[in-house]
Design a protein around this motif. Structure first.
Motif, PDB file in Angstrom:
ATOM      1  N   GLY A   1       0.434  -1.522  -0.234  1.00 30.26           N
ATOM      2  CA  GLY A   1      -0.192   0.491  -0.183  1.00 30.26           C
ATOM      3  C   GLY A   1       0.902   1.035  -0.090  1.00 30.26           C
ATOM      4  O   GLY A   1       1.943   0.959  -0.400  1.00 30.26           O
ATOM      5  N   GLY A   2       0.010   2.424   0.308  1.00 35.29           N
ATOM      6  CA  GLY A   2       0.856   3.888  -0.231  1.00 35.29           C
ATOM      7  C   GLY A   2       0.630   4.477   1.237  1.00 35.29           C
ATOM      8  O   GLY A   2       0.652   4.452   2.638  1.00 35.29           O
ATOM      9  N   ARG A   3       1.405   5.543   1.778  1.00 36.14           N
ATOM     10  CA  ARG A   3       1.622   6.056   2.574  1.00 36.14           C
ATOM     11  C   ARG A   3       0.361   7.417   3.228  1.00 36.14           C
ATOM     12  O   ARG A   3       0.135   7.735   4.016  1.00 36.14           O
ATOM     13  CB  ARG A   3       3.164   7.002   2.075  1.00 36.14           C
TER      14      ARG A   3
ATOM     15  N   THR B   1     -22.545  12.716   9.988  1.00 34.20           N
ATOM     16  CA  THR B   1     -21.363  12.084   9.395  1.00 34.20           C
ATOM     17  C   THR B   1     -20.855  13.013   7.839  1.00 34.20           C
ATOM     18  O   THR B   1     -21.841  13.418   7.170  1.00 34.20           O
ATOM     19  CB  THR B   1     -21.061  10.639   8.438  1.00 34.20           C
ATOM     20  N   THR B   2     -19.829  12.569   7.218  1.00 31.33           N
ATOM     21  CA  THR B   2     -19.352  13.606   6.351  1.00 31.33           C
ATOM     22  C   THR B   2     -17.839  13.607   5.538  1.00 31.33           C
ATOM     23  O   THR B   2     -16.748  13.377   6.914  1.00 31.33           O
ATOM     24  CB  THR B   2     -19.700  15.263   6.340  1.00 31.33           C
ATOM     25  N   MET B   3     -17.400  13.824   4.642  1.00 29.75           N
ATOM     26  CA  MET B   3     -15.977  13.335   4.643  1.00 29.75           C
ATOM     27  C   MET B   3     -15.491  14.641   3.861  1.00 29.75           C
ATOM     28  O   MET B   3     -15.809  15.074   2.788  1.00 29.75           O
ATOM     29  CB  MET B   3     -15.622  12.454   4.250  1.00 29.75           C
ATOM     30  N   ILE B   4     -13.796  14.838   3.768  1.00 30.26           N
ATOM     31  CA  ILE B   4     -12.639  15.829   2.791  1.00 30.26           C
ATOM     32  C   ILE B   4     -12.269  14.925   2.067  1.00 30.26           C
ATOM     33  O   ILE B   4     -11.573  14.212   2.893  1.00 30.26           O
ATOM     34  CB  ILE B   4     -12.520  16.278   4.217  1.00 30.26           C
ATOM     35  N   PHE B   5     -11.970  15.344   0.800  1.00 30.83           N
ATOM     36  CA  PHE B   5     -11.030  14.978  -0.051  1.00 30.83           C
ATOM     37  C   PHE B   5      -9.786  15.973  -0.569  1.00 30.83           C
ATOM     38  O   PHE B   5     -10.580  16.928  -0.507  1.00 30.83           O
ATOM     39  CB  PHE B   5     -11.835  13.963  -1.469  1.00 30.83           C
ATOM     40  N   ILE B   6      -8.863  14.769  -0.720  1.00 27.68           N
ATOM     41  CA  ILE B   6      -7.814  15.904  -1.785  1.00 27.68           C
ATOM     42  C   ILE B   6      -7.455  14.825  -2.592  1.00 27.68           C
ATOM     43  O   ILE B   6      -7.518  13.726  -2.715  1.00 27.68           O
ATOM     44  CB  ILE B   6      -6.442  16.059  -0.496  1.00 27.68           C
ATOM     45  N   PRO B   7      -7.548  15.300  -3.618  1.00 30.25           N
ATOM     46  CA  PRO B   7      -6.227  14.802  -4.915  1.00 30.25           C
ATOM     47  C   PRO B   7      -4.565  13.928  -4.096  1.00 30.25           C
ATOM     48  O   PRO B   7      -4.325  14.258  -3.049  1.00 30.25           O
ATOM     49  CB  PRO B   7      -5.841  15.848  -6.008  1.00 30.25           C
ATOM     50  N   CYS B   8      -5.050  12.788  -4.847  1.00 28.78           N
ATOM     51  CA  CYS B   8      -3.696  11.731  -5.185  1.00 28.78           C
ATOM     52  C   CYS B   8      -3.639  11.926  -6.504  1.00 28.78           C
ATOM     53  O   CYS B   8      -3.728  11.967  -7.040  1.00 28.78           O
ATOM     54  CB  CYS B   8      -4.043  10.531  -4.001  1.00 28.78           C
ATOM     55  N   VAL B   9      -1.763  12.057  -6.201  1.00 26.76           N
ATOM     56  CA  VAL B   9      -1.463  11.948  -8.060  1.00 26.76           C
ATOM     57  C   VAL B   9      -1.344  11.119  -8.725  1.00 26.76           C
ATOM     58  O   VAL B   9      -1.035   9.483  -8.494  1.00 26.76           O
ATOM     59  CB  VAL B   9       0.382  12.387  -7.251  1.00 26.76           C
ATOM     60  N   GLY B  10      -2.077  11.782  -9.290  1.00 22.85           N
ATOM     61  CA  GLY B  10      -2.254  10.728 -10.905  1.00 22.85           C
ATOM     62  C   GLY B  10      -3.877   9.615 -10.337  1.00 22.85           C
ATOM     63  O   GLY B  10      -3.866   8.664 -11.445  1.00 22.85           O
ATOM     64  N   GLY B  11      -4.723   9.977  -9.614  1.00 22.67           N
ATOM     65  CA  GLY B  11      -5.442   9.444  -9.146  1.00 22.67           C
ATOM     66  C   GLY B  11      -5.238   7.369  -8.552  1.00 22.67           C
ATOM     67  O   GLY B  11      -5.539   6.184  -8.326  1.00 22.67           O
ATOM     68  N   ILE B  12      -4.170   7.497  -8.248  1.00 19.96           N
ATOM     69  CA  ILE B  12      -3.382   6.173  -7.443  1.00 19.96           C
ATOM     70  C   ILE B  12      -3.079   6.047  -6.322  1.00 19.96           C
ATOM     71  O   ILE B  12      -2.996   6.690  -5.576  1.00 19.96           O
ATOM     72  CB  ILE B  12      -1.427   5.884  -7.775  1.00 19.96           C
ATOM     73  N   SER B  13      -3.154   4.729  -5.251  1.00 23.87           N
ATOM     74  CA  SER B  13      -4.636   4.442  -4.461  1.00 23.87           C
ATOM     75  C   SER B  13      -4.166   2.624  -4.421  1.00 23.87           C
ATOM     76  O   SER B  13      -3.587   2.066  -5.579  1.00 23.87           O
ATOM     77  CB  SER B  13      -5.423   4.518  -3.854  1.00 23.87           C
ATOM     78  N   HIS B  14      -3.709   2.330  -2.818  1.00 24.22           N
ATOM     79  CA  HIS B  14      -3.581   0.411  -2.637  1.00 24.22           C
ATOM     80  C   HIS B  14      -2.628   0.403  -3.619  1.00 24.22           C
ATOM     81  O   HIS B  14      -2.727  -0.579  -4.005  1.00 24.22           O
ATOM     82  CB  HIS B  14      -5.070   0.048  -3.182  1.00 24.22           C
ATOM     83  N   ASN B  15      -1.750   1.043  -3.484  1.00 26.34           N
ATOM     84  CA  ASN B  15      -0.345   0.906  -4.532  1.00 26.34           C
ATOM     85  C   ASN B  15       1.218   1.969  -3.605  1.00 26.34           C
ATOM     86  O   ASN B  15       0.425   2.998  -2.973  1.00 26.34           O
ATOM     87  CB  ASN B  15      -0.184   1.518  -5.518  1.00 26.34           C
ATOM     88  N   GLU B  16       1.696   1.242  -3.760  1.00 23.31           N
ATOM     89  CA  GLU B  16       2.908   1.530  -3.535  1.00 23.31           C
ATOM     90  C   GLU B  16       3.581   3.045  -3.829  1.00 23.31           C
ATOM     91  O   GLU B  16       4.402   3.459  -3.430  1.00 23.31           O
ATOM     92  CB  GLU B  16       4.385   0.890  -3.774  1.00 23.31           C
ATOM     93  N   ALA B  17       2.942   3.056  -5.038  1.00 23.21           N
ATOM     94  CA  ALA B  17       3.413   4.453  -6.109  1.00 23.21           C
ATOM     95  C   ALA B  17       2.419   5.704  -5.550  1.00 23.21           C
ATOM     96  O   ALA B  17       2.451   6.927  -5.597  1.00 23.21           O
ATOM     97  CB  ALA B  17       3.349   4.440  -7.759  1.00 23.21           C
ATOM     98  N   GLU B  18       1.658   6.008  -4.538  1.00 20.47           N
ATOM     99  CA  GLU B  18       0.236   6.232  -4.118  1.00 20.47           C
ATOM    100  C   GLU B  18       1.052   7.739  -3.476  1.00 20.47           C
ATOM    101  O   GLU B  18       2.307   7.536  -3.010  1.00 20.47           O
ATOM    102  CB  GLU B  18      -0.149   6.185  -2.965  1.00 20.47           C
TER     103      GLU B  18
END
Length: 405
Positions: free
Chosen positions: A88-90, A364-381
């Motif tokens: 996974g990512g950081r 309840t609610t959430m706040i999103f921020i972008p992740c680079v390239g839309g990549i997640s569940h990945n070491e490159a996150e």
């Protein structure tokens, strides 16, 4: 308007990333593993330094508490999770926990005491990578999953949650009341980045349906069985999977279909597969559409199996209905991001989060921020420091307003 210390938050994220670090720059902290407990211990140390008390409940959810002026008031809770995927990512989950800690640190710096207490939640086994289902800790807390079933869940080595938790469970009651719950998170997709926006005001979560499929034919010798006489489970499953991809086109623009796991029991190079198991993940913003997608998927698979003379068994593994978030909590986030002047848009969460369970328990609610390239569940996150800071600024503003309302 009060803002957070961005460099401090970033440094905390990078320090947490050293726990369970992988060679490719990601993280492996499977739920209730030694690495996960080490990450929790580091977080607990930071919380103690920030003057917070800590406790856990019967499923190992960890709560750090900052007192408010009114000790009888229900707490305003922030948080997410510290466990990760195997590679996974950081930021996935970790950002929500450490952004919440930065909110507390920034309030300490400013000498501000809120009316209502603040708490930071670290939910157990959100990822579902070691134990299933995903979001197990928040599900047990909210009563979606009975505690005995949650504790009995086993990993691939047969180790139960109860065994992995030995000595780590606490006495905080499950399901205790919260005033509200706010969760900051990376988007885990490309929408915000493509729009060039740093903040997503999350209005809800889409419906998710998981299916387990078993295709059964006849195993036979690869060199002696004519093609016309074969009952090949893998070729049949392959046709099913291709048809499922086409099915997604029928439910655009929001329908999503994924086959994430495929298993051939007793597979051999020169044996015709007699059985194949695979998973289906269906998602849509609307409950009526997810129901239609499941119905169509079942019909497609049964028709293809019958046409080839095979059998197919389809079981629903898990279902999460579409979840609207609380209008007042959304308004608090919208007011905070507007006051800060940060560009933003409304967005529906495409992934499952602990907030989905909490929305059935409290506002309840959430706040999103972008992740680079839309990549997640990945070491490159990855995420950009400015976006990390801005998301925490919005969290601070919304939580401060809620805690003093």
């Amino acid at each position: 308007m009060l803002t957070v210390n961005g460099p401090r938050l970033w440094n905390s994220l990078m320090d947490m990333a050293k726990v369970g670090a992988t060679a490719a720059g990601g993280n492996c902290r499977l739920a209730l593993s030694a690495e996960d407990f080490a990450g929790r211990a580091l977080f607990a140390d930071w919380c103690h330094q920030a003057g917070m008390s800590l406790d856990t409940d019967a499923i190992g959810n960890l709560f750090a508490r900052r007192p408010g002026r009114d000790p009888q008031a229900m707490p305003v809770v922030m948080g997410s999770h510290l466990d990760t995927q195997p590679a996974g990512g950081r930021f996935d989950g970790i950002y929500g926990v450490l952004a919440a800690l930065e909110v507390v640190r920034s309030l300490n710096d400013a000498g501000i005491t809120t009316d209502k207490p603040l708490e930071i939640a670290v939910w157990t086994n959100e990822e579902g990578a070691r134990f299933t289902p995903a979001m197990l800790g928040s599900a047990a807390f909210c009563g979606v999953l009975p505690l005995d079933k949650a504790l009995a869940a086993e990993d691939a080595q047969g180790i139960s949650v109860a065994t992995a938790l030995a000595g780590q469970a606490g006495k905080l009651p499950l399901g205790r009341p919260f005033d509200a719950y706010f969760e900051a998170h990376i988007e885990q997709g490309p929408i915000l980045e493509q729009a060039g926006l740093p903040i997503g005001v999350v209005t809800g979560g889409q419906a998710i349906c998981w299916l387990d499929v078993l295709v059964t034919g006849s195993p036979a010798h690869a060199g002696t069985t004519p093609m016309a006489l074969r009952r090949d489970a893998l070729f049949t499953a392959s046709g099913m999977i291709c048809r499922l991809e086409q099915l997604a086109d029928e439910f655009q623009p929001h329908g999503l279909v994924t086959v994430g796991q495929l298993d051939i029991p007793g597979s051999s190079r020169n044996t015709i597969p007699g059985q194949v198991r695979f998973t289906i993940d269906l998602r849509h913003h609307q409950d009526t559409q997810i129901a239609a997608m499941e119905q169509r998927a079942r019909a497609v698979l049964q028709d293809l199996a019958a046409a080839r003379g095979l059998t197919v068994d389809i079981q629903q593994h898990w279902f999460s209905a579409a979840t609207p978030f609380d209008s007042d909590c959304i308004a608090a986030v919208r007011q905070a991001v507007t006051a800060l002047g940060y560009p933003h848009q409304e967005i529906v969460s495409g992934a499952g989060h602990d907030a989905i369970h909490l929305a059935r328990h409290c506002p309840t609610t959430m706040i999103f921020i972008p992740c680079v390239g839309g990549i997640s569940h990945n070491e490159a996150e990855d995420a950009l420091p400015d976006n990390v800071r801005m998301g925490a600024d919005v969290l601070l503003g919304a939580v401060l307003a809620q805690a003093d309302s």
